[in-house]
Motif scaffolding. Structure first.
Motif, short mmCIF file in Angstrom:
data_model
loop_
_atom_site.label_atom_id
_atom_site.label_comp_id
_atom_site.label_asym_id
_atom_site.label_seq_id
_atom_site.Cartn_x
_atom_site.Cartn_y
_atom_site.Cartn_z
N ALA A 158 55.53 -10.56 16.44
CA ALA A 158 56.34 -10.51 17.67
C ALA A 158 57.19 -9.26 17.70
N ASN A 159 57.60 -8.76 16.52
CA ASN A 159 58.43 -7.56 16.47
C ASN A 159 57.62 -6.29 16.68
N LYS A 160 56.29 -6.36 16.58
CA LYS A 160 55.45 -5.18 16.72
C LYS A 160 54.87 -5.04 18.12
N ARG A 161 55.40 -5.76 19.08
CA ARG A 161 54.92 -5.67 20.45
C ARG A 161 55.19 -4.28 21.02
N SER A 162 54.25 -3.78 21.79
CA SER A 162 54.42 -2.50 22.46
C SER A 162 55.06 -2.71 23.82
N VAL A 163 55.87 -1.77 24.20
CA VAL A 163 56.53 -1.83 25.50
C VAL A 163 56.15 -0.57 26.26
N PHE A 164 55.69 -0.74 27.49
CA PHE A 164 55.32 0.39 28.34
C PHE A 164 56.19 0.34 29.58
N ILE A 165 56.90 1.43 29.84
CA ILE A 165 57.76 1.51 31.01
C ILE A 165 57.25 2.61 31.92
N LYS A 166 57.07 2.30 33.19
CA LYS A 166 56.64 3.28 34.18
C LYS A 166 57.76 3.45 35.18
N ALA A 167 58.13 4.69 35.41
CA ALA A 167 59.21 4.97 36.37
C ALA A 167 58.72 5.95 37.39
N ASP A 168 59.01 5.70 38.65
CA ASP A 168 58.70 6.59 39.75
C ASP A 168 59.98 7.15 40.31
N ILE A 169 59.99 8.46 40.52
CA ILE A 169 61.20 9.10 41.05
C ILE A 169 61.00 9.34 42.54
N ASP A 170 62.00 8.92 43.30
CA ASP A 170 61.96 9.10 44.74
C ASP A 170 62.29 10.55 45.10
N LYS A 171 61.61 11.10 46.16
CA LYS A 171 61.86 12.48 46.57
C LYS A 171 63.25 12.58 47.14
#
Length: 138
Positions: free
Chosen positions: A125-138
């Motif tokens: 459970a401690n080795k879970r990967s986390v992926f974050i996607k962020a979009d920047i507004d113009k």
């Protein structure tokens, strides 16, 4: 005589002391911290606590820290003195903070034991990967 007994009862009730021993969380995961607080209402001094029974099951990481709260409401003064320790359990499972004892204003007191459920954390459970996607507004 009846009126005198009522006056003595009200007088002693107004100046009575109470002790409350509590934790901030009763269910934690391994490695988490617990705040153990001893709160004395209506006392002159901070309580003196014997933590020797606690050391067999918990590690004391910090404290004691002291806090005083004084209030005046409708001309009446009330005070609460709190001592707090930061502790962590040494093992997982259902464990207890033992019934702590101490002295407040020359009087002895003894609390009740407090149950703590320490959940064992899986290594996967401690080795879970986390992926974050962020979009920047113009």
């Amino acid at each position: 005589m009846k009126v005198l007994c009522q006056i003595i009862f009200l007088f002693s009730f107004g100046f009575s002391q109470s002790i409350q021993i509590s934790v901030d969380n009763n269910q934690i995961e391994e490695g988490d911290l617990i705040s153990l607080s001893v709160e004395a209402t209506g006392s002159k001094d901070f309580p003196q606590i014997d933590l020797s029974a606690l050391k067999s099951t918990f590690d004391i990481l910090g404290g004691p820290s002291q806090q005083t709260n004084i209030q005046f409401i409708n001309g009446k003064r009330s005070s609460i003195k709190t001592i707090t320790w930061t502790i962590t359990p040494q093992k997982s499972g259902n464990i207890y903070i033992p019934a702590l004892s101490g002295i407040i204003d020359g009087k002895k007191f003894k609390g009740k034991r407090i149950p703590i459920n320490v959940i064992k954390v899986n290594d996967t459970a401690n080795k879970r990967s986390v992926f974050i996607k962020a979009d920047i507004d113009k």
